[in-house]
Design a protein around this motif. Sequence first.
Motif, PDB file in Angstrom:
ATOM      1  N   PRO A  52       1.000  -1.058  -0.124  1.00  0.00           N
ATOM      2  CA  PRO A  52       0.373   0.076   0.081  1.00  0.00           C
ATOM      3  C   PRO A  52       0.851   1.429  -0.287  1.00  0.00           C
ATOM      4  N   GLN A  53       2.473   1.199   0.632  1.00  0.00           N
ATOM      5  CA  GLN A  53       2.459   2.368   1.048  1.00  0.00           C
ATOM      6  C   GLN A  53       3.188   2.864  -0.742  1.00  0.00           C
ATOM      7  N   LEU A  95      -9.998   8.491  -9.652  1.00  0.00           N
ATOM      8  CA  LEU A  95      -9.356   7.542  -8.946  1.00  0.00           C
ATOM      9  C   LEU A  95      -8.047   7.418  -8.606  1.00  0.00           C
ATOM     10  N   ALA A  96      -7.654   8.064  -8.186  1.00  0.00           N
ATOM     11  CA  ALA A  96      -6.794   8.047  -7.450  1.00  0.00           C
ATOM     12  C   ALA A  96      -7.061   8.270  -5.853  1.00  0.00           C
ATOM     13  N   TYR A  97      -7.831  10.061  -6.132  1.00  0.00           N
ATOM     14  CA  TYR A  97      -8.838   9.625  -4.750  1.00  0.00           C
ATOM     15  C   TYR A  97      -8.904   8.280  -3.839  1.00  0.00           C
ATOM     16  N   GLU A  98      -9.953   8.599  -4.891  1.00  0.00           N
ATOM     17  CA  GLU A  98     -10.816   6.628  -4.311  1.00  0.00           C
ATOM     18  C   GLU A  98      -9.842   5.525  -3.877  1.00  0.00           C
ATOM     19  N   GLN A  99      -8.454   5.191  -4.490  1.00  0.00           N
ATOM     20  CA  GLN A  99      -7.404   4.446  -3.948  1.00  0.00           C
ATOM     21  C   GLN A  99      -6.733   4.572  -2.917  1.00  0.00           C
ATOM     22  N   LEU A 100      -6.892   5.807  -2.707  1.00  0.00           N
ATOM     23  CA  LEU A 100      -5.803   6.885  -1.320  1.00  0.00           C
ATOM     24  C   LEU A 100      -6.831   6.345  -0.300  1.00  0.00           C
ATOM     25  N   MET A 101      -8.159   6.898  -0.443  1.00  0.00           N
ATOM     26  CA  MET A 101      -8.858   6.952   0.785  1.00  0.00           C
ATOM     27  C   MET A 101      -9.460   5.412   0.919  1.00  0.00           C
TER      28      MET A 101
END
Length: 468
Positions: free
Chosen positions: A49-50, A68-74
């Motif tokens: 994950p890191q 997509l980037a925001y959703e994955q980081l969430m």
Amino acid sequence: MSLQLAEQFEANEQYEQAYEEYKKEYEKNPDDLGLLERMGHLSMILERPQEASGYYYEILKRDVTNPLAYEQLMTIYENTDKYKYYIYRGNKNSIEGKLEYAISDFKKALSHAQDDEAQVVMTRLTLANLYRQTGNTLKAIDEYNLILDYDNLHEEIFLQLADIYMQDEAYSSAIDALMRGKSKGFDTDRINEGLAAVYLKSGDAKNAIQYTKDELLKIQCMLELGDVEEAYSKLNSLPEEYKNSPKFYTLQAQYCYSSKDFEKALEYIDEYNKISPNSPLTYQMRALVYEEKGDEYNAHVNWGRYNMLRKNTDIAINEFLNAVQLKSDDVNVLFTLADLLTEQGDTNHAAEYYDRIAQIDPKNKEALRKLALFRESIGDYRAEVDYLEKLYKADKNDLNALKTLAKGYEKIKDKDSAIAAYEKFLELVKDPTEYKVVKEKLDKLESTQMEDSVGLLDKIMGFFKKDI
């Protein structure tokens, strides 16, 4: 070859090998968002994950609106770092326009900041900006003032707070915010120019001139202080490149205004308008000049346009009403007034001014069209037809007006005139689809029994036989 090989490995669920090949390709194309997405996705599959968060963060550096980037980081931080989780969720809601949800997310993030000064400042600054966007300036001010208690700030924070106070004309508070910036070590040109602007806006040109390095602003201060001739001499000795600045022309206009050379002042205002077209300042300056000239009509007109641009619609309407009482035959002003009244929902009052335009210019198509629409809206179809007939006479090639007239005849059950109008439309129309639609309507109308409500057959038959 690395990209094709990576895709083949991924298709065969050989994720480690695919990941390594994508990384090789990424070294050659570091701005490829598709590669970053693939590496982020594979990092998640490989339970790294890191590493995944690093790739999605790189995506956001290149495309801040990437959902997509925001959703994955969430997903990555939901159970491991609540502060980051709410930050990314707040950002996602913000870019989607869900500002109230974003505010809630950033407030939750603040509760998980764990006294990290950088996190607290960044989060409160974001909250302040969100409050400004939602029009809640008092809460925005509260957030800024809480931020100012911290160290290691940026001058932009003091400038933003001063800007809020300026918008509310709280000049002393704006000055205090900027002075706090200076006390925090930001004795910079931007802070000082901000102070000069606030002082000048508040009418304190003496203090303003002490803080500015801007030659044009210095000249403006001199004019405000009454050093008119010295200011004018300095203005005319400026290098040629200053003539590209809109402020150069406003200062020339200000000098001519103070010298009561009003015609020259208006010329400079026109030059300013060429560089900054349709600015509220143009109309404000013109209004002031016309007031000094004793030209009440043009003063009211320009104050009206000034307030229109400032979205002060009620004040604008009042100014235009005062103008038309002084001069009632300016079609442009009458149109502006009528349109403003229409926007405000006062259609009855607006119709009076459209009717006045039609009396001044009987062939004014826009006024006739507006009057026809108004009569239709109140169910006065006979009056609607009267205006549509005038509209058709004004331009017999206006097919839309002709078709609308035909429909109007149908509303008053004037079958013969409706048929004549549709037939004339078919003679002129070029669009085969439109021809077919109207032809079908005409055929249906001709086979339909319609009770005559016009009363006089001569009137029914006469209009098109005479004018078409």
